[in-house]
Design a protein around this motif. Structure first.
Motif, mmCIF file in Angstrom:
data_model
loop_
_atom_site.group_PDB
_atom_site.id
_atom_site.type_symbol
_atom_site.label_atom_id
_atom_site.label_comp_id
_atom_site.label_asym_id
_atom_site.label_seq_id
_atom_site.Cartn_x
_atom_site.Cartn_y
_atom_site.Cartn_z
ATOM 1 N N PHE A 91 0.849 -1.205 0.000
ATOM 2 C CA PHE A 91 0.000 0.000 0.000
ATOM 3 C C PHE A 91 0.878 1.245 0.000
ATOM 4 O O PHE A 91 2.031 1.201 0.423
ATOM 5 N N TRP A 92 0.293 2.370 -0.409
ATOM 6 C CA TRP A 92 1.003 3.640 -0.262
ATOM 7 C C TRP A 92 1.071 3.999 1.222
ATOM 8 O O TRP A 92 0.213 3.599 1.995
ATOM 9 N N LYS A 93 2.076 4.810 1.578
ATOM 10 C CA LYS A 93 2.184 5.233 2.976
ATOM 11 C C LYS A 93 0.942 6.000 3.417
ATOM 12 O O LYS A 93 0.448 5.829 4.526
ATOM 13 N N ILE A 94 0.442 6.863 2.506
ATOM 14 C CA ILE A 94 -0.721 7.684 2.860
ATOM 15 C C ILE A 94 -1.961 6.793 3.070
ATOM 16 O O ILE A 94 -2.798 7.057 3.927
ATOM 17 N N THR A 95 -2.013 5.696 2.322
ATOM 18 C CA THR A 95 -3.122 4.743 2.481
ATOM 19 C C THR A 95 -3.027 4.064 3.844
ATOM 20 O O THR A 95 -4.022 3.938 4.562
ATOM 21 N N VAL A 96 -1.816 3.626 4.201
ATOM 22 C CA VAL A 96 -1.622 2.986 5.504
ATOM 23 C C VAL A 96 -2.059 3.941 6.616
ATOM 24 O O VAL A 96 -2.766 3.559 7.544
ATOM 25 N N ARG A 97 -1.674 5.200 6.468
ATOM 26 C CA ARG A 97 -2.004 6.184 7.496
ATOM 27 C C ARG A 97 -3.533 6.330 7.626
ATOM 28 O O ARG A 97 -4.053 6.470 8.713
ATOM 29 N N ARG A 98 -4.216 6.282 6.475
ATOM 30 C CA ARG A 98 -5.685 6.353 6.499
ATOM 31 C C ARG A 98 -6.285 5.141 7.224
ATOM 32 O O ARG A 98 -7.280 5.267 7.933
ATOM 33 N N HIS A 99 -5.629 3.999 7.038
ATOM 34 C CA HIS A 99 -6.155 2.778 7.664
ATOM 35 C C HIS A 99 -6.017 2.782 9.183
ATOM 36 O O HIS A 99 -6.542 1.915 9.859
ATOM 37 N N PHE A 100 -5.251 3.733 9.706
ATOM 38 C CA PHE A 100 -5.163 3.893 11.165
ATOM 39 C C PHE A 100 -6.459 4.443 11.745
ATOM 40 O O PHE A 100 -6.709 4.343 12.932
ATOM 41 N N LYS A 101 -7.276 5.082 10.890
ATOM 42 C CA LYS A 101 -8.546 5.660 11.359
ATOM 43 C C LYS A 101 -9.563 4.546 11.547
ATOM 44 O O LYS A 101 -9.837 3.806 10.599
ATOM 45 N N PRO A 102 -10.126 4.429 12.741
ATOM 46 C CA PRO A 102 -11.100 3.358 12.966
ATOM 47 C C PRO A 102 -12.249 3.376 11.954
ATOM 48 O O PRO A 102 -12.665 2.323 11.469
ATOM 49 N N SER A 103 -12.728 4.559 11.588
ATOM 50 C CA SER A 103 -13.867 4.628 10.661
ATOM 51 C C SER A 103 -13.498 4.068 9.282
ATOM 52 O O SER A 103 -14.309 3.419 8.626
ATOM 53 N N VAL A 104 -12.254 4.314 8.836
ATOM 54 C CA VAL A 104 -11.805 3.780 7.549
ATOM 55 C C VAL A 104 -11.558 2.274 7.671
ATOM 56 O O VAL A 104 -11.919 1.493 6.792
ATOM 57 N N PHE A 105 -10.963 1.888 8.766
ATOM 58 C CA PHE A 105 -10.652 0.466 8.998
ATOM 59 C C PHE A 105 -11.919 -0.397 8.961
ATOM 60 O O PHE A 105 -11.926 -1.476 8.375
#
Lengths: 132, 336
Positions: A91-105
Motif C-alpha cells: 500500500f502507499w504510505k498515505i493509504t496505511v495512514r488512512r487505515h489507522f482511522k477506525p472509521s476507515v478500517f
C-alpha cells in the motif's frame, strides 16, 4: 582485550549460541574466544525492548479508546513504522495512514484485511476483533 | 543434496561468509581477520537526520557487501551477484546452485530469522549466511555467527530473503566464480592495498560525519542530547549506540580487535615487525570503546544523569577519535 577479560555474562543468546570474540592470549597473540554475553549489551537490549513494550502498550490504549485502528497496534507490535508496513503490504504510505482511522478500517475489504493479517502473522478475525 | 562444507564460526557475518566460501574453494590461508583487513572493513559513520528504531544511525564498519567484494577482488577472484524481483525465480536459482554443488552467500533480514532469539530480531536486512545444502523442504544453513550449522524451511528462507525496508535483500545471492589457484603474492599485495584504503577512508573521507571525524561528530551530538531530547530519550539513544557497537558478534569495540588481529597476521605475511606495534594501537582503541560502553551503560541504567555524565562520555569519544587518528596516521606513513 585479554582473553581473561572476555565477558561471560548472561544473555538471551544462552542455549542458542555463544559469540566469537578476538582477544589476546597472555603471551601476546590474538586468538578467538567464545563469550556467553556481556551484561552491558544485554541491558541495552533490555532497555530497547522496554521502550518497544511501552510504545505497543500506548498503541493498545489508543485502540481501546477508539482513536486508532488495530492496524496501528499490530504495526507497533511488529516493530514496524509506516514506511516498512507500506513496503510489506504494497500500500502507499498515505493509504496505511488512512487505515489507522477506525472509521476507515471498519470499511476495509476482506482482501485488504487479509494482506494486513498475513504481514502481522495473525488471522483476519483476530485483526478485525482486536479492541485493545 | 548436501555439499561437503566446513562451518567455521566468526565474529561478524560478512567476514564469516567471505572466509568460509573462500576456504571451501581451497583458500586455506584466509582467516576472518585477513578477510576483514583485505576488505578494509573498519569504519565509522554517523548519519544525521535519519534514525534507526528511533535512535541515532551509526555504523562501526564499512558498507554491507564491501568486504566480500573487495577481498575477492584483491585475490583476483571474480564474483557473481544476483538479485530478483520474483521470489519463485530466486528460489529456483538457489536450488540450481545447490544442485551443482556450489554453496552460496545469501543476504537476509533478521526479523524473521527463526533460529535467532526473539530479543535479537529487529528489522535489520544486512545479515549474511551461506546455504550449502537442501534436503526435501529443508535448507542447510551455515550462519557464521552461530556456533553450529542450522536449517531453515523453504518458506522461512524465502521470507528472510525477501524481507522489506532499508537494504532490502531482494533475494540477493553471491558467490565466487572461475576461482584461480590461491596466490600468496596476491594476498601480500591485498594486505597493503587493504591497509592503504582503510587509512584513506578513516582519515580523509570528505565531510565531518565519517571516519575519525565522525566519532567526534557523535561526541558533539552527545553533549546536546540531555537538553535536546530529555533524559528518557537521551538514555535510549545511548543504548542504541551500544547495540550498534556490540550486536551479535559485531561491534565498534569488536571490530577494532578484529583489525588488531589482522595487523598481527599482516606483520607475519609481510615480515614487518612495525605492524605489531600498530596492532597494539588498535587493541587500545578497542579497549577505549569498551570503556566508553561501560560508561554509557551507566546512563541508560539511570545511575548517572545530568549533563556531566554526557560530557564525560563525549570526552571519551574524542579520545577514541584521537587514538584512531594517530593509529591510522602511523600506518599511512609506513613504507611497504
Amino acid at each position: 582485550m585479554k582473553k581473561s577479560e572476555v565477558p561471560q555474562d548472561k544473555s538471551s543468546l544462552a542455549n542458542v549460541t555463544r559469540e566469537v570474540c578476538y582477544a589476546k592470549e597472555d603471551e601476546g597473540c590474538y586468538n578467538t574466544a567464545l563469550s556467553t554475553g556481556w551484561s552491558i549489551k544485554a541491558e541495552a537490549l533490555e532497555n530497547a525492548w522496554a521502550e518497544i513494550d511501552r510504545l505497543t502498550e500506548e498503541a493498545r490504549k489508543e485502540v481501546a479508546a477508539g482513536t486508532k485502528s488495530p492496524v496501528y497496534y499490530f504495526m507497533q507490535r511488529k516493530l514496524m513504522d509506516i514506511a516498512l508496513l507500506a513496503a510489506y503490504t504494497g500500500f502507499w504510505k498515505i493509504t496505511v495512514r488512512r487505515h489507522f482511522k477506525p472509521s476507515v478500517f471498519e470499511k476495509l475489504s476482506e482482501k485488504k484485511l487479509a494482506i494486513y493479517a498475513d504481514v502481522f502473522e495473525i488471522s483476519v478475525q483476530e485483526l478485525k476483533n482486536f479492541r485493545g | 543434496m548436501n555439499i561437503d562444507f566446513k562451518h567455521i564460526q566468526s565474529a561478524h557475518c560478512e567476514n564469516g561468509v567471505t572466509t568460509n566460501l573462500l576456504r571451501f574453494h581451497g583458500y586455506d590461508f584466509i582467516s576472518e581477520p585477513l578477510a576483514f583487513g583485505l576488505g578494509s572493513g573498519l569504519f565509522y559513520i554517523h548519519i544525521p537526520f535519519i534514525s534507526i528504531s528511533n535512535g541515532p544511525a551509526v555504523s562501526f564498519r564499512t558498507m554491507p557487501g564491501a568486504i566480500f567484494k573487495r577481498t575477492c577482488k584483491s585475490l583476483g577472484i571474480p564474483v557473481e551477484h544476483k538479485k530478483f524481483s520474483d521470489a519463485a525465480k530466486a528460489k529456483q536459482y538457489l536450488d540450481n546452485q545447490i544442485e551443482i554443488g556450489n554453496p552460496v552467500g545469501c543476504q537476509v533480514g533478521v526479523f524473521n530469522l527463526t533460529y535467532f532469539p526473539v530479543e535479537y530480531r529487529f528489522h535489520f536486512n544486512a545479515h549474511n549466511l551461506i546455504v550449502y545444502g537442501k534436503d526435501g523442504d529443508s535448507y542447510s544453513i551455515s550462519d557464521p555467527v552461530m556456533e553450529t550449522v542450522t536449517s531453515l524451511t523453504e518458506e522461512e528462507l524465502q521470507r528472510v530473503r525477501f524481507a522489506k525496508g532499508a537494504f532490502a535483500p531482494k533475494g540477493h545471492v553471491y558467490y565466487p566464480v572461475n576461482i584461480p589457484k590461491p596466490n600468496i603474492e596476491l594476498l601480500r599485495k591485498g594486505i597493503v592495498k587493504g591497509i592503504k584504503r582503510n587509512t584513506r577512508d578513516m582519515l580523509y573521507v570528505p565531510g565531518g560525519i565519517a571516519g575519525v571525524k565522525g566519532i567526534k561528530f557523535t561526541a558533539n551530538q552527545i553533549r546536546k542530547w540531555p537538553t535536546k531530547l530529555g533524559d528518557r530519550r537521551a538514555a535510549l539513544y545511548m543504548g542504541q549506540i551500544i547495540r550498534m557497537q556490540e550486536e551479535i558478534g559485531t561491534g565498534g569495540g569488536g571490530f577494532r580487535f578484529i583489525y588488531a588481529a589482522f595487523l598481527e597476521q599482516a606483520a607475519q605475511h609481510l615480515q614487518m615487525d612495525k605492524l605489531m606495534h600498530s596492532s597494539d594501537d588498535f587493541t587500545r582503541a578497542g579497549d577505549l570503546w569498551r570503556a566508553a560502553a561501560v560508561e554509557m551503560a551507566g546512563v541508560y541504567k539511570n545511575r548517572l544523569v545530568g549533563q556531566d555524565a554526557y560530557n564525560k562520555i563525549a570526552d571519551m569519544l574524542v579520545e577514541i577519535s584521537e587514538a584512531e587518528k594517530l593509529a591510522f596516521t602511523k600506518l599511512s606513513k609506513m613504507k611497504f
